[in-house]
Write a protein that holds these residues in place. Structure first.
Motif, mmCIF file in Angstrom:
data_model
loop_
_atom_site.group_PDB
_atom_site.id
_atom_site.type_symbol
_atom_site.label_atom_id
_atom_site.label_comp_id
_atom_site.label_asym_id
_atom_site.label_seq_id
_atom_site.Cartn_x
_atom_site.Cartn_y
_atom_site.Cartn_z
ATOM 1 N N ILE A 1 13.144 13.251 -68.433
ATOM 2 C CA ILE A 1 12.643 12.161 -67.605
ATOM 3 C C ILE A 1 11.435 11.572 -68.312
ATOM 4 C CG2 ILE A 1 11.529 11.619 -65.425
ATOM 5 C CD1 ILE A 1 13.357 13.630 -64.099
ATOM 6 N N CYS A 2 11.383 10.253 -68.351
ATOM 7 C CA CYS A 2 10.256 9.591 -68.994
ATOM 8 C C CYS A 2 9.758 8.436 -68.123
ATOM 9 C CB CYS A 2 10.630 9.104 -70.391
ATOM 10 S SG CYS A 2 11.951 7.889 -70.467
ATOM 11 N N GLU A 3 8.474 8.160 -68.265
ATOM 12 C CA GLU A 3 7.868 7.055 -67.524
ATOM 13 C C GLU A 3 8.095 5.728 -68.234
ATOM 14 O OE1 GLU A 3 3.509 5.727 -65.756
ATOM 15 O OE2 GLU A 3 3.657 7.459 -67.073
ATOM 16 N N ASN A 4 8.072 5.771 -69.583
ATOM 17 C CA ASN A 4 8.183 4.560 -70.373
ATOM 18 C C ASN A 4 9.176 4.821 -71.506
ATOM 19 O OD1 ASN A 4 7.394 2.940 -72.858
ATOM 20 N ND2 ASN A 4 6.244 1.873 -71.272
ATOM 21 N N LEU A 5 10.345 4.207 -71.437
ATOM 22 C CA LEU A 5 11.407 4.473 -72.401
ATOM 23 C C LEU A 5 10.984 4.145 -73.830
ATOM 24 C CD1 LEU A 5 14.316 5.441 -72.816
ATOM 25 C CD2 LEU A 5 15.055 3.072 -72.462
ATOM 26 N N GLU A 6 10.294 3.029 -74.017
ATOM 27 C CA GLU A 6 9.891 2.643 -75.377
ATOM 28 C C GLU A 6 8.935 3.678 -75.984
ATOM 29 O OE1 GLU A 6 11.828 -0.574 -73.542
ATOM 30 O OE2 GLU A 6 10.025 0.439 -72.797
ATOM 31 N N LYS A 7 7.991 4.151 -75.199
ATOM 32 C CA LYS A 7 7.041 5.163 -75.677
ATOM 33 C C LYS A 7 7.773 6.461 -76.032
ATOM 34 C CE LYS A 7 2.701 7.303 -74.258
ATOM 35 N NZ LYS A 7 1.699 7.398 -73.193
ATOM 36 N N SER A 8 8.730 6.837 -75.188
ATOM 37 C CA SER A 8 9.498 8.049 -75.465
ATOM 38 C C SER A 8 10.391 7.878 -76.691
ATOM 39 C CB SER A 8 10.347 8.428 -74.250
ATOM 40 O OG SER A 8 9.511 8.837 -73.195
ATOM 41 N N MET A 9 10.992 6.706 -76.837
ATOM 42 C CA MET A 9 11.837 6.452 -78.005
ATOM 43 C C MET A 9 11.008 6.510 -79.292
ATOM 44 S SD MET A 9 14.984 6.110 -77.072
ATOM 45 C CE MET A 9 15.841 5.139 -78.305
ATOM 46 N N GLU A 10 9.803 5.992 -79.245
ATOM 47 C CA GLU A 10 8.918 6.067 -80.411
ATOM 48 C C GLU A 10 8.685 7.525 -80.792
ATOM 49 O OE1 GLU A 10 4.275 5.216 -80.966
ATOM 50 O OE2 GLU A 10 5.446 3.412 -80.498
ATOM 51 N N PHE A 11 8.441 8.370 -79.803
ATOM 52 C CA PHE A 11 8.212 9.790 -80.059
ATOM 53 C C PHE A 11 9.473 10.458 -80.612
ATOM 54 C CE2 PHE A 11 8.536 14.180 -78.533
ATOM 55 C CZ PHE A 11 7.408 14.737 -79.123
ATOM 56 N N TYR A 12 10.578 10.331 -79.892
ATOM 57 C CA TYR A 12 11.793 11.045 -80.286
ATOM 58 C C TYR A 12 12.424 10.490 -81.561
ATOM 59 C CZ TYR A 12 11.748 13.917 -76.104
ATOM 60 O OH TYR A 12 11.409 14.847 -75.150
ATOM 61 N N GLN A 13 12.362 9.191 -81.773
ATOM 62 C CA GLN A 13 12.952 8.612 -82.978
ATOM 63 C C GLN A 13 11.981 8.641 -84.158
ATOM 64 O OE1 GLN A 13 14.605 4.748 -81.325
ATOM 65 N NE2 GLN A 13 16.294 5.453 -82.610
ATOM 66 N N ASP A 14 10.768 8.135 -83.954
ATOM 67 C CA ASP A 14 9.844 7.973 -85.075
ATOM 68 C C ASP A 14 9.165 9.275 -85.485
ATOM 69 O OD1 ASP A 14 10.585 5.344 -84.859
ATOM 70 O OD2 ASP A 14 8.692 4.671 -83.987
ATOM 71 N N VAL A 15 8.776 10.094 -84.522
ATOM 72 C CA VAL A 15 8.094 11.347 -84.855
ATOM 73 C C VAL A 15 9.095 12.445 -85.170
ATOM 74 C CG1 VAL A 15 6.504 13.135 -84.036
ATOM 75 C CG2 VAL A 15 6.065 10.732 -83.474
ATOM 76 N N LEU A 16 10.087 12.628 -84.286
ATOM 77 C CA LEU A 16 11.048 13.717 -84.473
ATOM 78 C C LEU A 16 12.256 13.328 -85.318
ATOM 79 C CD1 LEU A 16 11.062 15.402 -80.949
ATOM 80 C CD2 LEU A 16 9.610 15.887 -82.937
ATOM 81 N N GLY A 17 12.487 12.032 -85.499
ATOM 82 C CA GLY A 17 13.588 11.576 -86.346
ATOM 83 C C GLY A 17 14.966 11.684 -85.722
ATOM 84 N N LEU A 18 15.052 11.697 -84.385
ATOM 85 C CA LEU A 18 16.360 11.803 -83.738
ATOM 86 C C LEU A 18 17.030 10.435 -83.683
ATOM 87 C CD1 LEU A 18 15.529 14.184 -80.751
ATOM 88 C CD2 LEU A 18 16.290 14.772 -83.064
ATOM 89 N N PRO A 19 18.256 10.339 -84.143
ATOM 90 C CA PRO A 19 18.960 9.053 -84.099
ATOM 91 C C PRO A 19 19.555 8.781 -82.711
ATOM 92 C CG PRO A 19 20.327 10.687 -85.188
ATOM 93 C CD PRO A 19 19.012 11.359 -84.875
ATOM 94 N N ILE A 20 19.606 7.516 -82.367
ATOM 95 C CA ILE A 20 20.196 7.112 -81.094
ATOM 96 C C ILE A 20 21.714 7.147 -81.216
ATOM 97 C CG2 ILE A 20 20.244 4.636 -81.597
ATOM 98 C CD1 ILE A 20 19.331 4.231 -78.646
ATOM 99 N N ASN A 21 22.387 7.466 -80.133
ATOM 100 C CA ASN A 21 23.838 7.412 -80.092
ATOM 101 C C ASN A 21 24.217 6.034 -79.555
ATOM 102 O OD1 ASN A 21 26.554 7.523 -79.529
ATOM 103 N ND2 ASN A 21 26.497 9.525 -78.558
ATOM 104 N N PRO A 22 24.633 5.112 -80.417
ATOM 105 C CA PRO A 22 24.924 3.747 -79.975
ATOM 106 C C PRO A 22 26.187 3.636 -79.118
ATOM 107 C CG PRO A 22 25.541 4.000 -82.265
ATOM 108 C CD PRO A 22 24.877 5.291 -81.843
ATOM 109 N N GLU A 23 26.996 4.690 -79.083
ATOM 110 C CA GLU A 23 28.228 4.639 -78.305
ATOM 111 C C GLU A 23 28.009 4.913 -76.823
ATOM 112 O OE1 GLU A 23 31.154 7.141 -80.135
ATOM 113 O OE2 GLU A 23 30.740 6.298 -82.107
ATOM 114 N N ARG A 24 26.843 5.439 -76.482
ATOM 115 C CA ARG A 24 26.570 5.731 -75.074
ATOM 116 C C ARG A 24 26.075 4.461 -74.396
ATOM 117 N NH1 ARG A 24 28.322 10.596 -73.039
ATOM 118 N NH2 ARG A 24 27.140 9.828 -71.292
ATOM 119 N N PRO A 25 26.596 4.150 -73.226
ATOM 120 C CA PRO A 25 26.189 2.913 -72.535
ATOM 121 C C PRO A 25 24.776 3.020 -71.977
ATOM 122 C CG PRO A 25 27.594 4.234 -71.125
ATOM 123 C CD PRO A 25 27.556 4.928 -72.466
#
Length: 119
Positions: A1-25
């Protein structure tokens, strides 16, 4: 659960390097969210009110004593370097294992333990 999706995406993608699954709606649910790959598994970020305390003074200092999930990584020291570079505090496993605990921007605790590559 996150309060701000963009802030969380920055953490999970930019810091941890996790790629997004573009196939999920991201437009079929009544809230904003994203799915990120962790090896062959995924984490689902959901922008929803958090029922857990986000004030860290209300949470254990060591993430291993709080609710958390664990994922295997190949190189804990490299992860420590990335966390240090981004000013993210962490604690090492009290058991002596090659593992660390840290929190995302919403105080969710992650444990990363050094393992062999996935299968």
């Amino acid at each position: 659960i996150c309060e701000n999706l963009e802030k969380s995406m920055e953490f999970y993608q930019d810091v941890l390097g996790l790629p997004i699954n573009p196939e999920r709606p991201d437009d079929r649910l009544p809230y904003r969210g994203a799915w990120l790959w962790i090896g062959p598994e995924m984490i689902h970020l959901m922008e929803l009110p958090n029922p857990d305390p986000t004030d860290l003074s209300d949470r254990p200092d060591h993430g291993g004593r709080d609710r958390h999930f664990c994922m295997g990584v190949e190189d804990v020291p490299a992860l420590e370097e990335a966390l240090n570079k981004n000013g993210i505090p962490y604690t090492k496993s009290k058991s002596g294992r090659a593992a660390i605990f840290f929190r995302d921007p919403d105080a969710n605790t992650l444990e990363c333990v050094e393992t062999e590559p996935w299968r």
